[in-house]
Write an enzyme that holds these catalytic residues in place. Sequence first.
Site, PDB file in Angstrom:
ATOM      1  CG  HIS A  61     -25.086 118.736  13.970  1.00  0.00           C
ATOM      2  ND1 HIS A  61     -24.983 117.617  14.746  1.00  0.00           N
ATOM      3  CD2 HIS A  61     -24.553 118.415  12.784  1.00  0.00           C
ATOM      4  CE1 HIS A  61     -24.391 116.651  14.064  1.00  0.00           C
ATOM      5  NE2 HIS A  61     -24.132 117.106  12.866  1.00  0.00           N
ATOM      6  CG  HIS A  63     -23.963 118.389   8.589  1.00  0.00           C
ATOM      7  ND1 HIS A  63     -22.681 118.823   8.406  1.00  0.00           N
ATOM      8  CD2 HIS A  63     -23.937 117.588   9.664  1.00  0.00           C
ATOM      9  CE1 HIS A  63     -21.915 118.284   9.331  1.00  0.00           C
ATOM     10  NE2 HIS A  63     -22.659 117.533  10.118  1.00  0.00           N
ATOM     11  CE1 TYR A 125     -18.448 114.330   8.509  1.00  0.00           C
ATOM     12  CE2 TYR A 125     -19.866 116.216   8.083  1.00  0.00           C
ATOM     13  CZ  TYR A 125     -19.142 115.437   8.963  1.00  0.00           C
ATOM     14  OH  TYR A 125     -19.122 115.759  10.288  1.00  0.00           O
TER      15      TYR A 125
END
Length: 143
Positions: A61, A63, A125
């Site tokens: 994925h 981000h 994060y």
Amino acid sequence: MNNVQSLNHTAWDCKYHLVWIPKYRKKILYGELRKYLGDVLRELASHKESKIHEGHLRGDHVHMLISIPPKYAFSQIVGYLKGKSAIHVARQYMGRQKNFTGLHFWARGYYVSTACHDEEVIRQYIKRHEEIDKKLDQLGLFK
């Protein structure tokens, strides 16, 4: 108010936390493709006056923390980033120069949230994911 940007008649600070995946969530975003896509996504964002502040390509994925001017619809920018980057991948890694019909690199959906007051939490994060990937790369798990 220190990150406020402006257009002719607008002052804005619109940041979004964006996540999307490759088709079938295949773990294909490693190695050379990973380095290549980072530059491509930053360049494509700049074409639409947007800026990727933080970004990380995980194995399965993507981000990013992205700012988008209010004159653009968010979905328009995401569609542009995903569509044009898929064409770049098809040209660079699949040997296709035209006729992209039927090729799907990214899955259809995405996750988005606004990053107003928790911007620093989102940055941390994304950076934490980057540190985890570096450790995995050192172990040789995704080469």
